[in-house]
Design a protein around this motif. Structure first.
Motif, short mmCIF file in Angstrom:
data_model
loop_
_atom_site.label_atom_id
_atom_site.label_comp_id
_atom_site.label_asym_id
_atom_site.label_seq_id
_atom_site.Cartn_x
_atom_site.Cartn_y
_atom_site.Cartn_z
N GLY A 96 -87.71 53.41 31.11
CA GLY A 96 -86.97 53.57 29.85
C GLY A 96 -87.32 54.89 29.19
O GLY A 96 -88.23 55.60 29.61
N ARG A 97 -86.58 55.19 28.14
CA ARG A 97 -86.78 56.47 27.47
C ARG A 97 -87.62 56.34 26.19
O ARG A 97 -88.55 57.08 25.97
N TYR A 98 -87.25 55.36 25.35
CA TYR A 98 -87.84 55.32 24.01
C TYR A 98 -89.26 54.80 24.04
O TYR A 98 -89.56 53.81 24.71
N GLY A 99 -90.13 55.51 23.33
CA GLY A 99 -91.53 55.11 23.26
C GLY A 99 -92.27 55.33 24.57
O GLY A 99 -93.35 54.80 24.75
N THR A 100 -91.70 56.12 25.46
CA THR A 100 -92.40 56.38 26.73
C THR A 100 -92.67 57.88 26.87
O THR A 100 -92.19 58.70 26.09
N LEU A 138 -97.86 62.09 33.33
CA LEU A 138 -96.48 61.90 33.79
C LEU A 138 -96.41 61.64 35.30
O LEU A 138 -95.80 60.66 35.74
N PHE A 139 -97.03 62.53 36.07
CA PHE A 139 -96.93 62.37 37.53
C PHE A 139 -97.66 61.11 38.02
O PHE A 139 -97.10 60.38 38.87
N PRO A 140 -98.86 60.81 37.51
CA PRO A 140 -99.51 59.55 37.92
C PRO A 140 -98.67 58.31 37.59
O PRO A 140 -98.59 57.39 38.39
N THR A 141 -98.01 58.32 36.41
CA THR A 141 -97.14 57.20 36.07
C THR A 141 -95.99 57.10 37.06
O THR A 141 -95.66 56.03 37.57
N ALA A 142 -95.38 58.25 37.36
CA ALA A 142 -94.25 58.26 38.30
C ALA A 142 -94.68 57.76 39.68
O ALA A 142 -93.99 56.97 40.30
N VAL A 148 -92.15 64.15 26.92
CA VAL A 148 -91.95 65.36 27.73
C VAL A 148 -90.63 66.05 27.38
O VAL A 148 -90.56 67.28 27.27
N MET A 149 -89.59 65.25 27.12
CA MET A 149 -88.30 65.84 26.72
C MET A 149 -88.44 66.65 25.43
O MET A 149 -87.96 67.77 25.32
N TYR A 150 -89.12 66.04 24.44
CA TYR A 150 -89.32 66.74 23.16
C TYR A 150 -90.16 67.99 23.35
O TYR A 150 -89.90 69.03 22.73
N LEU A 208 -87.27 63.43 35.12
CA LEU A 208 -87.16 62.56 33.95
C LEU A 208 -86.09 61.46 34.08
O LEU A 208 -86.37 60.31 33.73
N PRO A 209 -84.88 61.77 34.58
CA PRO A 209 -83.88 60.69 34.68
C PRO A 209 -84.32 59.55 35.60
O PRO A 209 -84.10 58.38 35.29
N THR A 210 -84.96 59.91 36.71
CA THR A 210 -85.43 58.89 37.66
C THR A 210 -86.52 58.02 37.02
O THR A 210 -86.52 56.80 37.16
N LEU A 211 -87.41 58.69 36.30
CA LEU A 211 -88.48 57.95 35.63
C LEU A 211 -87.92 57.09 34.49
O LEU A 211 -88.36 55.96 34.27
N GLU A 212 -86.91 57.62 33.82
CA GLU A 212 -86.28 56.86 32.73
C GLU A 212 -85.66 55.57 33.27
O GLU A 212 -85.73 54.52 32.63
#
Ligand SMILES: [Fe+2]
Ligand SMILES: [Fe+2]
Length: 166
Positions: free
Chosen positions: A78-82, A143-147, A87-89, A70-74
């Motif tokens: 970015g975090r908000y609205g993504t 998540l993984f495809p986006t990453a 996934v964090m929630y 998650l931190p690398t993807l953030e």
């Protein structure tokens, strides 16, 4: 499989598959308890295995994703609205669900054939089974495809090192 051998997320996808098997086993035992309205010895074994599995395998898996993916993807999207926030929630929701399941399991230990307690345990257990099933699917298909799409080769290499470390 050849087609996934270059996939940096293959270890996490493999873990998801193993976890689904565990959840199917838990679901079957809960169904049986709801049908018999009692807790048999075989059910006790599966319930204890589920508690162990949540603590020793699922929690470390969530932590690994929280720390390595998650931190690398953030940094990239970015975090908000993504998906990072989603996934964090969901990880928090899963942790709360496991705590409730563990609590109901302890209540059942005190009163193994209490119908209200069996129903309560079933409610929390089935919630977890369904929520986790959906969560793993979301990670595998979004998540993984986006990453894979947005991360640099360097970032992917760093993730691979972290998730394949013993
Ligand atoms: Fe996750
Ligand atoms: Fe996962």
């Amino acid at each position: 499989m050849d087609e996934t051998s270059d996939d940096p997320f293959a270890p996490l996808i493999g873990v998801h598959e193993d976890f689904v098997d565990k959840l199917t086993e838990l679901e079957a035992t809960l169904d049986e308890m709801m049908a018999t309205r009692e807790t048999r010895e075989g059910n006790e074994i599966i319930l204890d295995e589920a508690v162990r599995f949540f603590a020793e395998e699922l929690m470390p898996h969530l932590r690994l994703e929280d720390e390595a993916v998650l931190p690398t993807l953030e940094n990239a999207i970015g975090r908000y609205g993504t998906l990072v926030t989603v996934v964090m929630y969901e990880h928090e929701e899963i942790r709360r669900g496991v705590a409730k399941f563990d609590e109901a399991r302890e209540d059942l230990r005190r009163d193994p054939n209490s119908w209200p307690v069996i129903q309560e345990l079933n409610r929390h257990g089935i919630f977890l089974v369904q929520f986790l099933w959906d969560h793993f699917r979301k990670e595998n298909t979004s998540l993984f495809p986006t990453a894979r799409k947005v991360l640099s080769a360097d970032a992917i290499r760093k993730i691979t090192e972290q998730i394949s470390a013993p």
